[in-house]
Every structure is written in structure tokens, then in C-alpha cells.
Design a protein around this motif. Structure first.
Motif, PDB file in Angstrom:
ATOM      1  N   UNK A 290       0.821  -1.203   0.000  1.00  0.00           N
ATOM      2  CA  UNK A 290       0.000   0.000   0.000  1.00  0.00           C
ATOM      3  C   UNK A 290       0.857   1.255   0.000  1.00  0.00           C
ATOM      4  N   UNK A 291       0.228   2.335  -0.455  1.00  0.00           N
ATOM      5  CA  UNK A 291       0.798   3.675  -0.362  1.00  0.00           C
ATOM      6  C   UNK A 291      -0.217   4.571   0.335  1.00  0.00           C
ATOM      7  N   UNK A 292       0.216   5.249   1.397  1.00  0.00           N
ATOM      8  CA  UNK A 292      -0.695   6.115   2.133  1.00  0.00           C
ATOM      9  C   UNK A 292      -1.027   7.359   1.326  1.00  0.00           C
ATOM     10  N   UNK A 293      -2.294   7.749   1.351  1.00  0.00           N
ATOM     11  CA  UNK A 293      -2.766   8.964   0.705  1.00  0.00           C
ATOM     12  C   UNK A 293      -3.045  10.026   1.767  1.00  0.00           C
ATOM     13  N   UNK A 294      -3.105  11.311   1.391  1.00  0.00           N
ATOM     14  CA  UNK A 294      -3.404  12.347   2.383  1.00  0.00           C
ATOM     15  C   UNK A 294      -4.794  12.138   3.006  1.00  0.00           C
ATOM     16  N   UNK A 295      -4.927  12.206   4.336  1.00  0.00           N
ATOM     17  CA  UNK A 295      -6.247  12.067   4.950  1.00  0.00           C
ATOM     18  C   UNK A 295      -7.193  13.168   4.473  1.00  0.00           C
ATOM     19  N   UNK A 296      -8.475  12.828   4.388  1.00  0.00           N
ATOM     20  CA  UNK A 296      -9.449  13.820   3.926  1.00  0.00           C
ATOM     21  C   UNK A 296     -10.717  13.723   4.764  1.00  0.00           C
ATOM     22  N   UNK A 297     -11.478  14.797   4.733  1.00  0.00           N
ATOM     23  CA  UNK A 297     -12.770  14.857   5.415  1.00  0.00           C
ATOM     24  C   UNK A 297     -13.873  14.746   4.369  1.00  0.00           C
ATOM     25  N   UNK A 298     -14.891  13.954   4.707  1.00  0.00           N
ATOM     26  CA  UNK A 298     -15.999  13.746   3.781  1.00  0.00           C
ATOM     27  C   UNK A 298     -17.297  14.222   4.430  1.00  0.00           C
ATOM     28  N   UNK A 299     -17.940  15.187   3.809  1.00  0.00           N
ATOM     29  CA  UNK A 299     -19.279  15.631   4.194  1.00  0.00           C
ATOM     30  C   UNK A 299     -20.232  15.083   3.132  1.00  0.00           C
ATOM     31  N   UNK A 300     -21.140  14.218   3.556  1.00  0.00           N
ATOM     32  CA  UNK A 300     -22.002  13.541   2.588  1.00  0.00           C
ATOM     33  C   UNK A 300     -23.449  13.599   3.053  1.00  0.00           C
ATOM     34  N   UNK A 301     -24.335  13.954   2.111  1.00  0.00           N
ATOM     35  CA  UNK A 301     -25.766  13.961   2.360  1.00  0.00           C
ATOM     36  C   UNK A 301     -26.417  12.936   1.431  1.00  0.00           C
ATOM     37  N   UNK A 302     -27.141  12.014   2.029  1.00  0.00           N
ATOM     38  CA  UNK A 302     -27.752  10.915   1.288  1.00  0.00           C
ATOM     39  C   UNK A 302     -29.243  11.150   1.120  1.00  0.00           C
ATOM     40  N   UNK A 303     -29.689  11.157  -0.114  1.00  0.00           N
ATOM     41  CA  UNK A 303     -31.120  11.161  -0.425  1.00  0.00           C
ATOM     42  C   UNK A 303     -31.482   9.734  -0.825  1.00  0.00           C
ATOM     43  N   UNK A 304     -32.395   9.127  -0.066  1.00  0.00           N
ATOM     44  CA  UNK A 304     -32.760   7.739  -0.309  1.00  0.00           C
ATOM     45  C   UNK A 304     -34.010   7.703  -1.188  1.00  0.00           C
ATOM     46  N   UNK A 305     -33.876   7.062  -2.336  1.00  0.00           N
ATOM     47  CA  UNK A 305     -34.938   7.045  -3.353  1.00  0.00           C
ATOM     48  C   UNK A 305     -35.489   5.624  -3.471  1.00  0.00           C
ATOM     49  N   UNK A 306     -36.789   5.467  -3.294  1.00  0.00           N
ATOM     50  CA  UNK A 306     -37.412   4.139  -3.372  1.00  0.00           C
ATOM     51  C   UNK A 306     -38.297   4.043  -4.603  1.00  0.00           C
ATOM     52  N   UNK A 307     -38.090   2.989  -5.377  1.00  0.00           N
ATOM     53  CA  UNK A 307     -38.994   2.695  -6.485  1.00  0.00           C
ATOM     54  C   UNK A 307     -40.264   2.086  -5.916  1.00  0.00           C
ATOM     55  N   UNK A 308     -41.374   2.778  -6.051  1.00  0.00           N
ATOM     56  CA  UNK A 308     -42.638   2.264  -5.533  1.00  0.00           C
ATOM     57  C   UNK A 308     -43.129   1.090  -6.385  1.00  0.00           C
ATOM     58  N   UNK A 309     -42.632   0.983  -7.601  1.00  0.00           N
ATOM     59  CA  UNK A 309     -43.027  -0.113  -8.485  1.00  0.00           C
ATOM     60  C   UNK A 309     -42.356  -1.417  -8.088  1.00  0.00           C
ATOM     61  N   UNK A 310     -41.042  -1.368  -7.813  1.00  0.00           N
ATOM     62  CA  UNK A 310     -40.290  -2.600  -7.566  1.00  0.00           C
ATOM     63  C   UNK A 310     -39.891  -2.802  -6.114  1.00  0.00           C
ATOM     64  N   UNK A 311     -39.841  -1.721  -5.321  1.00  0.00           N
ATOM     65  CA  UNK A 311     -39.372  -1.817  -3.951  1.00  0.00           C
ATOM     66  C   UNK A 311     -37.875  -1.662  -3.792  1.00  0.00           C
ATOM     67  N   UNK A 312     -37.115  -1.510  -4.875  1.00  0.00           N
ATOM     68  CA  UNK A 312     -35.679  -1.309  -4.759  1.00  0.00           C
ATOM     69  C   UNK A 312     -35.395   0.109  -4.259  1.00  0.00           C
ATOM     70  N   UNK A 313     -34.362   0.231  -3.423  1.00  0.00           N
ATOM     71  CA  UNK A 313     -33.983   1.512  -2.842  1.00  0.00           C
ATOM     72  C   UNK A 313     -32.608   1.902  -3.376  1.00  0.00           C
ATOM     73  N   UNK A 314     -32.498   3.158  -3.808  1.00  0.00           N
ATOM     74  CA  UNK A 314     -31.258   3.680  -4.366  1.00  0.00           C
ATOM     75  C   UNK A 314     -30.849   4.922  -3.586  1.00  0.00           C
ATOM     76  N   UNK A 315     -29.559   5.036  -3.302  1.00  0.00           N
ATOM     77  CA  UNK A 315     -29.040   6.219  -2.643  1.00  0.00           C
ATOM     78  C   UNK A 315     -28.508   7.207  -3.654  1.00  0.00           C
ATOM     79  N   UNK A 316     -28.871   8.458  -3.509  1.00  0.00           N
ATOM     80  CA  UNK A 316     -28.285   9.544  -4.298  1.00  0.00           C
ATOM     81  C   UNK A 316     -27.498  10.396  -3.318  1.00  0.00           C
TER      82      UNK A 316
END
Length: 401
Positions: free
Chosen positions: A292-318
């Protein structure tokens, strides 16, 4: 929906909670209440139905016994059915004081040729309830008050009670061990908070046909530091390893492999890693046998919008990401990601449908982002590539790894 679909008879069925959880046997004289409502499916056919009590308006309500005897009828405002998730005054008067405390929504019935499709209740709150379809074909043909659908409806619930009564209500995950993901670089980097809330609003108002925000799980916030290592060998192990602190203690180790197609990448999570950052590299080399090679540490700010297909029931994250180096916060990667998460369906076992739906959502999402000047195309640009490019452009960042 077509005019034929909107004129179908659809009902919310109420009854004792013991009919769902099996804590008491079914009795011939116990109440079954039929609440007639306008069609509640977002699309037909549908796997998931969400009902808000305050949008139902005044409903025709019929009280029966489980053997078909008539208890009475009334007209009740939807908002008055279950204040505080407890039967309201009008329902109590209809079913009697002994039955009222255990009264809950049992299922949603949708009339179709051959009978009724049954949607079992899996979540129930004072504001709303969620139902998933349990019948592959319509059951109980005939007048709804004949209750011919009741026995097959309860039998279907009993057959899947471990899933339906489970606290998670996620019935399966397709493609286990593989991440399915589309990426889009956002340039210039937007305010990901505002962008994610606007997209959530678009899903709520039905801009993505057949999809809505996932019931009661529509938005998640992630704020983490990442210690990423570029895995350079052996060749079959190439990819990256990232240590992510948990809220309580220790780290989660995320491994991704890049020998596969960039859309579908093998991944694995290891939890309970009790190490300080100084020990990460030695752990990867000695415990996992990686180069391995170490990479510079980073901060991640993430907002997840959870999208559900009402037809199939599958859930997708945006997901909307803002990643910045800890040692150089001005060095930023901003991305949107579309990822398959899980499936809330007892009936659908077709993994190819996930791929088809992801492609459909990808086309809509790319159009949505492009119309707002956020991106023009998909990308396979990874955080590993971002960190590599950052070090190449500013070699002094290598000393901060």
C-alpha cells in the motif's frame, strides 16, 4: 394513472394487531373494518404504498365481524382514524371498547381483475403507514364485504412474518459484496446541503416517475474523516483500503477492488478495527498482506437522499459529497453518486431489474444535474484518483500522509 385505474375500489383494512403478530388466535366475532379510500398507489403495478392519514379526507367506513356480520357504518375523516396511532372516537364507537385498543391497519386492498392485491402493513405511525404487496396474483374475487380475501391475506402475512414483522423491513440485498454505482463530478463545487434538499423536494413532488423518498429513511447525514491507502499489489488486490472512524470507538475498514468494471466494484467492510492512524499501514501489510501507499487524509461531508422505487421496492441512494484534504481544505472533490442500496420486496427476485432501474434513474439524474449546471456527464473518477492527482500537483502534500 389511467381513468380505469383511479376508479378501482381500494380499501384500508383495520383489525386487531394479533392478526399480524400472532399473539392471539383469530376469532369469528372480532371486528374487521373497511375504510374506502381513493387509489393510493403511485404507479400500477406497485410494490410499496404509503398512506398519509391527513390526505384521505372523509372516508366511508364499514364495520364487519370476521365471519361477515355487520357491525355498522360511518363516515370518518382520515385524520381522525388513528390520532396518536390509537383508534379515534368514531372507530372506538364502531368496534367497541374491548377491541379498540388493539385496532391497527392490517393491509391495503387494491381491486384488480380476479380479486384484490393485498399490501401488508409494515410500519404504522400517527401521521402515516407503509404497506408492501404480498400477493403475486389477485385473491378473494367477489364483493369486498364477502371477505373472501381475508384468509389468503392473513396466510400471506403469516408465510412472510419474519420479514414483515422485522424491525428493519428490508427483505433482501441483491449483488451482495458488490457496489453498483454511477458517479458525476460536480464542478464548480456546489453547496451540497442545498443541492441535496432540492433533489429531495423533487422526489417528494414526483419528478422522478414511479419513485419517492424512502419511507421514513429519506435523508441521512455523514461527516467522517478518511484515511485511505492505495493498494498497489498484489495485482488481484489492487484498489484501495480506507479507515473510517466510527461515532463510538474504533474504525471501519472499507476495501474496494478495481479489477472489475468501474460500475460494479467488489467491496468488503471490516468493523471493530481498534487502531490509531499510526498503525493502519502496518495492519494492512502484516494482517492482510497488501502492498500500500498512504494517501493524504481527507474529510468527507455527505448527504444521502434515499430514493425508493414504488413499483419494484428497490432503494437507491443519491449521495452528494464534499471531500477536502485535512491538510489543505481548499483542495476539494465534489461528486454526486447513485448507488443501489437494498430491496423492500417479497415478490421481486429479478436482479436485472435493479440494473434497468439504475439506468433509468441515471438518465433522469444526469438530466436533472445538467439542467442546473452541476455536471455534464458521468465519470469513473474515484477518490483514490483524486488523492493521487492532488499529490502529483502538490508534492508537499505527500508529507502529510
Amino acid at each position: 394513472m389511467s381513468s380505469d385505474e383511479t376508479t378501482r375500489c381500494t380499501w384500508i383494512v383495520l383489525g386487531g394487531i394479533h392478526l399480524l403478530n400472532g399473539t392471539a388466535p383469530r376469532r369469528a366475532d372480532e371486528p374487521i373494518v373497511l375504510v374506502r379510500v381513493a387509489a393510493q398507489e403511485v404507479c400500477v403495478p406497485s410494490t410499496t404504498v404509503v398512506i398519509r392519514w391527513d390526505t384521505l379526507g372523509e372516508c366511508d367506513v364499514i364495520g364487519l365481524t370476521a365471519e361477515g356480520g355487520r357491525l355498522g357504518a360511518d363516515r370518518i375523516e382520515g385524520s381522525g382514524l388513528f390520532p396518536d396511532a390509537i383508534a379515534g372516537p368514531a372507530l372506538r364507537a364502531l368496534v367497541g371498547p374491548s377491541a379498540a385498543p388493539g385496532l391497527v391497519p392490517l393491509c391495503y386492498l387494491a381491486e384488480h381483475p380476479g380479486g384484490y392485491h393485498v399490501y401488508a402493513q409494515i410500519r404504522f405511525y400517527p401521521q402515516d403507514a407503509c404497506f408492501v404487496r404480498t400477493t403475486p396474483e389477485p385473491v378473494g374475487e367477489g364483493p369486498v364485504q364477502a371477505l373472501r380475501w381475508l384468509t389468503p391475506a392473513l396466510a400471506a402475512h403469516t408465510a412472510s412474518s419474519m420479514q414483515l414483522n422485522n424491525h428493519l423491513r428490508y427483505f433482501r440485498t441483491h449483488f451482495a459484496g458488490t457496489e453498483l454505482e454511477y458517479k458525476y463530478n460536480l464542478d464548480p463545487a456546489p453547496d451540497v446541503w442545498a443541492v441535496s434538499l432540492e433533489l429531495l423536494k423533487a422526489l417528494r413532488t414526483g419528478e422522478l416517475d414511479g419513485c419517492r423518498p424512502e419511507y421514513r429513511e429519506e435523508f441521512q447525514i455523514h461527516f467522517t474523516e478518511n484515511y485511505l491507502f492505495d493498494v498497489t499489489g498484489p495485482e488481484s488486490e489492487r484498489g484501495y483500503a480506507s479507515f473510517i472512524p466510527t461515532v463510538t470507538a474504533g474504525h471501519v475498514l472499507k476495501r474496494k477492488w478495481f479489477e472489475q468494471d468501474a460500475f460494479a466494484r467488489r467491496e468488503q467492510l471490516y468493523s471493530g478495527i481498534e487502531l490509531s492512524p499510526d498503525g493502519f499501514e502496518a495492519y494492512l501489510c502484516s494482517e492482510l498482506g497488501l502492498q500500500v501507499t498512504a494517501m493524504p487524509p481527507f474529510r468527507r461531508v455527505r448527504y444521502d437522499v434515499q430514493c425508493e422505487s414504488m413499483r419494484s421496492g428497490h432503494v437507491y441512494g443519491i449521495f452528494f459529497d464534499h471531500c477536502s484534504l485535512l491538510a489543505a481544505p481548499e483542495v476539494v472533490l465534489s461528486q454526486c453518486e447513485l448507488e443501489y442500496r437494498r430491496s423492500r420486496s417479497l415478490l421481486n427476485h429479478d436482479e436485472n431489474e435493479v440494473l434497468w432501474e439504475m439506468e433509468r434513474i441515471d438518465h433522469w439524474l444526469l438530466s436533472y444535474l445538467s439542467a442546473r449546471g452541476l455536471t455534464k456527464q458521468r465519470t469513473f473518477y474515484s477518490k483514490r484518483s483524486f488523492l493521487r492527482d492532488a499529490v502529483a500537483a502538490r508534492p508537499e502534500l505527500a508529507s502529510d500522509r
